[in-house]
Design a protein around this motif. Structure first.
Motif, PDB file in Angstrom:
ATOM      1  N   TRP A   1       0.826  -1.209   0.000  1.00  0.00           N
ATOM      2  CA  TRP A   1       0.000   0.000   0.000  1.00  0.00           C
ATOM      3  C   TRP A   1       0.861   1.261   0.000  1.00  0.00           C
ATOM      4  O   TRP A   1       0.580   2.217  -0.725  1.00  0.00           O
ATOM      5  CB  TRP A   1      -0.927   0.036   1.220  1.00  0.00           C
ATOM      6  N   LEU A   2       1.891   1.267   0.831  1.00  0.00           N
ATOM      7  CA  LEU A   2       2.739   2.449   0.926  1.00  0.00           C
ATOM      8  C   LEU A   2       3.494   2.701  -0.374  1.00  0.00           C
ATOM      9  O   LEU A   2       3.618   3.850  -0.808  1.00  0.00           O
ATOM     10  CB  LEU A   2       3.697   2.321   2.107  1.00  0.00           C
ATOM     11  N   LEU A   3       3.986   1.644  -1.015  1.00  0.00           N
ATOM     12  CA  LEU A   3       4.669   1.814  -2.300  1.00  0.00           C
ATOM     13  C   LEU A   3       3.693   2.272  -3.388  1.00  0.00           C
ATOM     14  O   LEU A   3       4.044   3.107  -4.228  1.00  0.00           O
ATOM     15  CB  LEU A   3       5.348   0.506  -2.709  1.00  0.00           C
ATOM     16  N   LEU A   4       2.493   1.728  -3.359  1.00  0.00           N
ATOM     17  CA  LEU A   4       1.475   2.128  -4.328  1.00  0.00           C
ATOM     18  C   LEU A   4       1.096   3.600  -4.155  1.00  0.00           C
ATOM     19  O   LEU A   4       0.844   4.314  -5.118  1.00  0.00           O
ATOM     20  CB  LEU A   4       0.227   1.249  -4.164  1.00  0.00           C
TER      21      LEU A   4
ATOM     22  N   SER B   1      -3.749  17.858  -3.007  1.00  0.00           N
ATOM     23  CA  SER B   1      -4.063  16.533  -3.564  1.00  0.00           C
ATOM     24  C   SER B   1      -3.041  15.496  -3.100  1.00  0.00           C
ATOM     25  O   SER B   1      -3.398  14.363  -2.757  1.00  0.00           O
ATOM     26  CB  SER B   1      -4.090  16.584  -5.095  1.00  0.00           C
ATOM     27  N   ALA B   2      -1.778  15.889  -3.082  1.00  0.00           N
ATOM     28  CA  ALA B   2      -0.732  14.980  -2.602  1.00  0.00           C
ATOM     29  C   ALA B   2      -0.969  14.601  -1.144  1.00  0.00           C
ATOM     30  O   ALA B   2      -0.839  13.432  -0.755  1.00  0.00           O
ATOM     31  CB  ALA B   2       0.647  15.620  -2.773  1.00  0.00           C
ATOM     32  N   ALA B   3      -1.335  15.569  -0.333  1.00  0.00           N
ATOM     33  CA  ALA B   3      -1.611  15.295   1.081  1.00  0.00           C
ATOM     34  C   ALA B   3      -2.825  14.387   1.241  1.00  0.00           C
ATOM     35  O   ALA B   3      -2.811  13.476   2.081  1.00  0.00           O
ATOM     36  CB  ALA B   3      -1.823  16.609   1.833  1.00  0.00           C
ATOM     37  N   ALA B   4      -3.853  14.608   0.427  1.00  0.00           N
ATOM     38  CA  ALA B   4      -5.055  13.771   0.512  1.00  0.00           C
ATOM     39  C   ALA B   4      -4.754  12.324   0.100  1.00  0.00           C
ATOM     40  O   ALA B   4      -5.174  11.375   0.770  1.00  0.00           O
ATOM     41  CB  ALA B   4      -6.160  14.357  -0.366  1.00  0.00           C
ATOM     42  N   VAL B   5      -4.010  12.166  -0.989  1.00  0.00           N
ATOM     43  CA  VAL B   5      -3.638  10.821  -1.436  1.00  0.00           C
ATOM     44  C   VAL B   5      -2.777  10.137  -0.375  1.00  0.00           C
ATOM     45  O   VAL B   5      -2.961   8.950  -0.069  1.00  0.00           O
ATOM     46  CB  VAL B   5      -2.922  10.868  -2.808  1.00  0.00           C
ATOM     47  N   ALA B   6      -1.844  10.875   0.216  1.00  0.00           N
ATOM     48  CA  ALA B   6      -0.984  10.310   1.264  1.00  0.00           C
ATOM     49  C   ALA B   6      -1.819   9.888   2.478  1.00  0.00           C
ATOM     50  O   ALA B   6      -1.601   8.810   3.042  1.00  0.00           O
ATOM     51  CB  ALA B   6       0.083  11.326   1.677  1.00  0.00           C
TER      52      ALA B   6
ATOM     53  N   VAL C   1      -5.051   9.051   2.584  1.00  0.00           N
ATOM     54  CA  VAL C   1      -5.853   7.874   2.238  1.00  0.00           C
ATOM     55  C   VAL C   1      -4.957   6.632   2.169  1.00  0.00           C
ATOM     56  O   VAL C   1      -5.312   5.557   2.664  1.00  0.00           O
ATOM     57  CB  VAL C   1      -6.612   8.095   0.915  1.00  0.00           C
ATOM     58  N   GLY C   2      -3.779   6.769   1.556  1.00  0.00           N
ATOM     59  CA  GLY C   2      -2.852   5.647   1.467  1.00  0.00           C
ATOM     60  C   GLY C   2      -2.398   5.153   2.830  1.00  0.00           C
ATOM     61  O   GLY C   2      -2.328   3.948   3.071  1.00  0.00           O
TER      62      GLY C   2
ATOM     63  N   ALA D   1      -3.142   1.578   4.425  1.00  0.00           N
ATOM     64  CA  ALA D   1      -2.004   0.762   4.850  1.00  0.00           C
ATOM     65  C   ALA D   1      -2.148   0.281   6.287  1.00  0.00           C
ATOM     66  O   ALA D   1      -1.629  -0.764   6.655  1.00  0.00           O
ATOM     67  CB  ALA D   1      -0.699   1.545   4.683  1.00  0.00           C
ATOM     68  N   VAL D   2      -2.866   1.030   7.093  1.00  0.00           N
ATOM     69  CA  VAL D   2      -3.083   0.623   8.483  1.00  0.00           C
ATOM     70  C   VAL D   2      -4.258  -0.343   8.593  1.00  0.00           C
ATOM     71  O   VAL D   2      -4.155  -1.382   9.242  1.00  0.00           O
ATOM     72  CB  VAL D   2      -3.313   1.856   9.381  1.00  0.00           C
TER      73      VAL D   2
END
Length: 167
Positions: free
Chosen positions: A29-32, A57-62, A64-65, A69-70
């Motif tokens: 998940w983290l790599l994706l 957008s980068a912060a939102a994707v991070a 959610v990712g 991942a958790v």
């Protein structure tokens, strides 16, 4: 046939993936997530007029990712199950869309063990059971190396002694 006279009772499979599979799924998940976050962050740094929206957008994707991942690996550890009997290979997977696959021993064509680079890092392997099915192979993921090797050996031994043409 009445129950007990050769009737096979189906039940959910019992074996869970190795507990370290959660770390493997988490790393996936983290790599994706890392690639789109990096691209959006780079674009945000380079394109001044759209900086706020790209970095947001980068912060939102991070976010959610990280949440995925958790949560998902813990959920998958509770829902993914597998089992091998003398008659079949049973695999139950899925979180929202549950899938229960049964591959009779007489239909098994090949048994493969795969250890990708990330799996090797976590000491895990995947056993792929290829059958004569349009649905495709049955995959048992998140196994320790020893469990995967033993499972592949057991499946090979059972399928050699099982009558059928694997078609």
């Amino acid at each position: 046939m009445t129950e007990g006279e050769g009737t096979v009772r189906l039940r959910p499979p019992r074996n869970a993936p190795a507990s370290r599979a959660a770390g493997w799924w988490r790393a996936q998940w983290l790599l994706l997530t890392a690639a789109p976050v990096a691209v959006l962050g780079l674009l945000g740094a380079l394109i001044a007029p759209a900086r706020f929206w790209l970095l947001a957008s980068a912060a939102a994707v991070a976010a959610v990712g990280l949440l995925c991942a958790v949560l998902f690996p813990l959920w998958w550890l509770r829902t993914h199950r597998w089992e091998v009997t003398d008659e079949a290979v049973y695999v139950s997977t899925g979180v929202f869309l549950r899938e229960w696959r049964i591959a009779p021993m007489s239909r098994i064509q090949t048994v493969d063990t795969v250890r990708g680079p990330l799996e090797q890092l976590f000491g895990l392997a995947t056993v792929t059971v290829t059958t004569a099915s349009a649905k495709g192979a049955v995959r048992i993921e998140g196994l320790t190396h020893d469990t995967a090797a033993g499972l592949a050996e057991r499946l090979t031994r059972i399928t050699q002694g099982t009558p059928g043409d694997a078609t």
